[in-house]
Each structure stands twice: as C-alpha cells, then as structure tokens.
Design an enzyme around this catalytic site. Structure first.
Site, PDB file in Angstrom:
ATOM      1  N   GLY A   1       2.646   4.606  10.569  1.00  0.00           N
ATOM      2  CA  GLY A   1       4.009   4.971  10.164  1.00  0.00           C
ATOM      3  C   GLY A   1       4.961   3.706  10.426  1.00  0.00           C
ATOM      4  O   GLY A   1       6.043   3.998   9.851  1.00  0.00           O
TER       5      GLY A   1
ATOM      6  N   ASP B   1       0.594  -7.751  -0.032  1.00  0.00           N
ATOM      7  CA  ASP B   1       0.592  -6.360   0.844  1.00  0.00           C
ATOM      8  C   ASP B   1       2.088  -6.350   1.037  1.00  0.00           C
ATOM      9  O   ASP B   1       2.538  -6.341   1.575  1.00  0.00           O
ATOM     10  CB  ASP B   1      -0.495  -6.138   1.811  1.00  0.00           C
TER      11      ASP B   1
ATOM     12  N   SER C   1       3.620   0.627   9.089  1.00  0.00           N
ATOM     13  CA  SER C   1       4.018   0.160   7.558  1.00  0.00           C
ATOM     14  C   SER C   1       4.984  -0.368   6.957  1.00  0.00           C
ATOM     15  O   SER C   1       6.162   0.835   6.439  1.00  0.00           O
ATOM     16  CB  SER C   1       3.217   1.213   6.730  1.00  0.00           C
TER      17      SER C   1
ATOM     18  N   SER D   1       2.034  -4.671   7.949  1.00  0.00           N
ATOM     19  CA  SER D   1       0.590  -4.037   6.912  1.00  0.00           C
ATOM     20  C   SER D   1      -0.387  -3.218   7.318  1.00  0.00           C
ATOM     21  O   SER D   1      -0.840  -2.100   6.972  1.00  0.00           O
ATOM     22  CB  SER D   1      -0.199  -5.389   6.576  1.00  0.00           C
TER      23      SER D   1
ATOM     24  N   HIS E   1       0.474  -1.631  -0.425  1.00  0.00           N
ATOM     25  CA  HIS E   1       0.068   0.105  -0.203  1.00  0.00           C
ATOM     26  C   HIS E   1       0.586   1.079   0.112  1.00  0.00           C
ATOM     27  O   HIS E   1       0.277   2.593  -0.124  1.00  0.00           O
ATOM     28  CB  HIS E   1      -0.890   0.031   1.399  1.00  0.00           C
TER      29      HIS E   1
END
Length: 469
Positions: free
Chosen positions: A328, A241, A330, A346, A211
């Site tokens: 923050g 992801d 991810s 994720s 993402h």
C-alpha cells in the site's frame, strides 16, 4: 466538477521518531564556517549532492562515486588514481578517497549480473562506501538459483562484489502518500500519490509508481468514488517504475507539498538526486512517515513476474534505502527535510516492524522521461534541466555546474517501456491484500500480506484529509 485540492494527506499513523526529526531540522542551515583550501567543508546533504555533481564532471573517468558522511557532514568522493583533478576536488572541500574500482568497473560488474543472474528475488546496487556492488538475495533464492547467483558473484571477485541474504521477499509496495484507488477486473487496486506535478501541456498531474499505472488506467481519490485522474504515461518493468497521471479536471488545484501527518506539511520546491548516506523521509498511505538513509544507487531489482510464473520483472536505475515500507506504500513520496523530491516508492523486502530495505524510482528521471515539472513549476524541472535544485542552497562558489545533476535525464527513454502495460490486471491480484480493497483498508494491517512472495501492493492517495487505509 468542483475543484479538487490534491494535497498529500496521511494514511495511517505517522512515525513519531521520523516526525520529530523532520520538523526541527526542516530549515536547518548550512554551517557557514569558511574552510581553508584543501580542508573538508561542512555541508548539508543537499549541498553535498550539488558538489558531488560538479566533481563528477571535473574528475571524469577518475570519479568512482561519492557519499555523504552524515556524522561529519562531509562529502566523501572516491577517485581512481591521483592528479590535478583530484587536488581540485580536495580544494573544493571534499574528502577524497583513493579506491580500486572505477565507475566503469562497477557498471561492468552490474552488466554481468544482469546477463547471468537476473533471478527473481535478487537485487544489486553500487555502494560507494565499500566501492563494490552489493548483491542481495531474498528468502526465495535457494538451491540451484542460489548456486548460480553465488557463482556469478564469485566470478566478479571479492574486491568487486559482495553477496548477502536479506529477510522476507522482494515485492512491489503499491502505495504511498495519499491513497488512490482503481477498480479493475477481479477486484480493486490501491496505490499512493507521490508528488503533484505539471504535465508538459500545462495540465495538473501527479507522479506515482509505474506498476500502479500499468495495473489500472483510471484513478479515484476514494474507494467507491468516480475516477478523477487518468494515466498518461507508465513505465514498468524496464528502465524505471513511474507513471504520470493527469487530473481529469484542468481546474484541479495540485499544490507541490507533502502532508507528513500530525499537521505537518512539507513544501516540495525542487527535485534532487539521491546521495548515499543522506537522510530521507518516506510517506505512505499504509505506514505513514518513516525515515532512513540512502544506501545505494543505480540499483537493479528482479521482481517475480505476476503475469508469468516463470518470468521476472527487472527494474533498473533505482535508489536503495534502509527505509521500511509495506503493501500500500507504492508510489509514495521520498523526500528530504529541506523539501526536495527524491523518489517514488517501488518495492522491497521486510516491513515496518522488523525493518527492511526499499527501492525508489528517482524523481529526476521520472520528470525527465515524462517532461513534467514539479507541481508549482518550481526548481526541479522536467527534461533533466538543473535537477539538482537543492544545489541552489550550496555555499560560496560551489554552484557552478549544479546542472550536472541533470544526468538523471539519462533515464529518459524509459518511455520505451510503455508496453509494460501488459502487466496490468491479473498480476496485481496476488497476495490477497490487493483484491476487493477490503484488506487494503486495514491500514498497517495490510502489511500482513507481505509474506506472500513477490507481488504488487497497489495503494492510492486519499483526497483532502486522511487515507481510508
């Protein structure tokens, strides 16, 4: 352009509890005591993962999952029925437990949930400790949505699935490890670098969350700096992801290591599958180093779409944990104390004050789908070859078949999700902390935006020293 050393640097303050646990045990060796035939062996978590892969192949349809009993340091294998294969599993040193639900039964239950209850704010994963599918619903699942979910779970039967409420809301945590930054229309995006890798063409690259990759094409190592890396592949939503991002300078030094804070650097030597019950560490640019346990596998998470108010971004094949994370984090690194790369952050619910649950993209699947290898070309090769890696540590005779870990390669084809690029841009602006980068710089304070529903919290990794958040 000068060489850039893309080491994993810490953003935020490392959690002292996790740090204390990490270093003293980083080189802990396996108990070498030889167990009698049929007696459960004492194993490190990485060795248990290798043995589980072997027994999965040996048991075939009788295999119904496995988990690591960290207190006893034993592998527990679920089996449907009995017979010679089960006897061999016991002889190999596993604790064998007879259960009712086969892997096929649990997969069928998950398929029913996907068909009938893909509701934003829900998630489910197989829990081998209960031999059930555990279904979670966040605070946004109420009224008719809750009734629909509850009815679907009840239809599966109490012996197959369990429904529970979880605090907060499920959202993507765009960040982790070193901070990385990008400028998009309407504001800035920040995520975290997961692991440095080598792309299939030999160029230096890194893995981060998908993402993040669909939100922005070019990434920098500082908030106002020039781009140093460009997204090559990105998958989100769908079967994973993850993103592969190539450094623009082919001379970039990209060591295969994680900077865990306080002067601690963990060399990443291989990729490995997650094992339920094993201890893992997460590094993020917002919250630093935190540890916890793997609680479920093959998890499906239904995030509220940020581009369609009535839509849902469903991601499958994730690892479920009780490790906390915040906006923050991810894309950040999930790894073991032995230096095995496990996952990429994720999303999830909660925060690092009250706790929560976080989902991770398996690194083995990301490597298999992108064709990349770990930074220095170490064990954990790309296309699913011997992803177990850590299995090379296992004790006498249990090494054969370690390549069975390559099953993560089943995730290949996730590239079909390339169209997920439609998620880029606007969706990432939700939640306030994504825009303009200012709020993202507040470090742990960025977590305050968590209560704002399902959203992408993009964060990036800072080159060299410390992340600016």
């Amino acid at each position: 352009m000068p060489k850039r050393k893309a080491a994993i640097a810490v953003g935020g303050v490392a959690a002292l509890g996790a740090a204390a646990l990490l270093l003293p045990n980083a080189n802990a060796s396996q108990d070498k005591d030889t167990a009698a035939a049929g007696t459960a062996r004492t194993l490190k978590a990485t060795d248990a993962t290798t043995l589980a892969a072997q027994l999965k192949q040996s048991l075939g349809g009788q295999f119904a999952g496995s988990y690591y009993d960290s207190a006893k340091r034993q592998l527990v294998v679920n089996a449907v029925g009995d017979g010679a294969a089960v006897a061999r599993a016991k002889s190999a040193g596993a604790v064998v437990r007879q259960v009712e639900n086969s892997t096929a039964d649990l997969q069928a239950a998950a398929k029913t949930l996907r068909t009938k209850a893909a509701i934003p704010g829900t998630a489910w994963a197989v829990d081998p400790r209960t031999n059930k599918v555990i279904v979670s619903a966040d605070s946004t699942v109420t009224g008719a949505k809750w009734d629909r979910l509850e009815s679907t779970v009840d239809g599966l039967g109490s012996g197959t699935a369990t429904l529970k409420k979880t605090g907060g809301t499920f959202k993507t945590f765009v960040s982790g490890g070193d901070a990385i930054f990008s400028q998009v229309q309407g504001g800035g995006v920040r995520c975290s670098l997961g692991f440095n890798v080598t792309a299939s063409d030999g160029s230096p690259a890194f893995l981060t969350a998908g993402h993040c990759g669909v939100a922005a094409k070019e990434w920098s190592d500082s908030q106002t700096g020039q781009p140093i890396a460009t997204v090559d592949q990105a998958t989100f939503p769908g079967e994973g992801d993850f993103s592969l991002v190539k450094y623009d300078d082919p001379a970039t030094e990209a060591p295969s290591e994680v900077n865990a804070g306080n002067g601690q650097v963990v060399a990443i030597t291989q990729a490995a599958e997650a094992t339920v019950g094993s201890t893992v560490f997460r590094m993020g640019s917002t919250t630093g180093l935190h540890d916890g346990q793997v609680t479920g596998l093959d998890a499906t998470v239904n995030f509220q779409s940020e581009t369609d108010p009535n839509g849902v971004d469903t991601v499958t094949g994730l690892i479920q944990t009780d490790v906390c994370a915040e906006p923050g984090d991810s894309g950040g690194s999930l790894f073991t104390q032995e230096g095995a790369a496990i996952g990429l952050t994720s999303g999830g619910s909660g925060d690092c004050t009250s706790g929560g649950e976080t989902f991770f993209q398996p690194v083995t699947a990301a490597l298999a789908a992108t064709g990349a290898t770990l930074g220095d070309g170490g064990a954990g090769a790309g296309a699913g070859d011997d992803q177990a890696g850590a299995g090379d540590q296992a004790g006498a005779g249990d090494q054969a078949g370690a390549g069975d870990q390559a099953g993560a390669g089943d995730q290949a084809g996730a590239g079909d999700q390339a169209g997920a690029g439609d998620q880029a841009g606007a969706g990432d602006q939700a939640g306030g902390d994504q825009i303009g980068g200012a709020d993202d710089q507040a470090g742990a304070g960025a977590g305050a935006a968590q209560e704002q529903g399902t959203k992408h919290h993009h964060r990036n990794r800072q080159q060299g020293g410390t992340a600016s958040n």
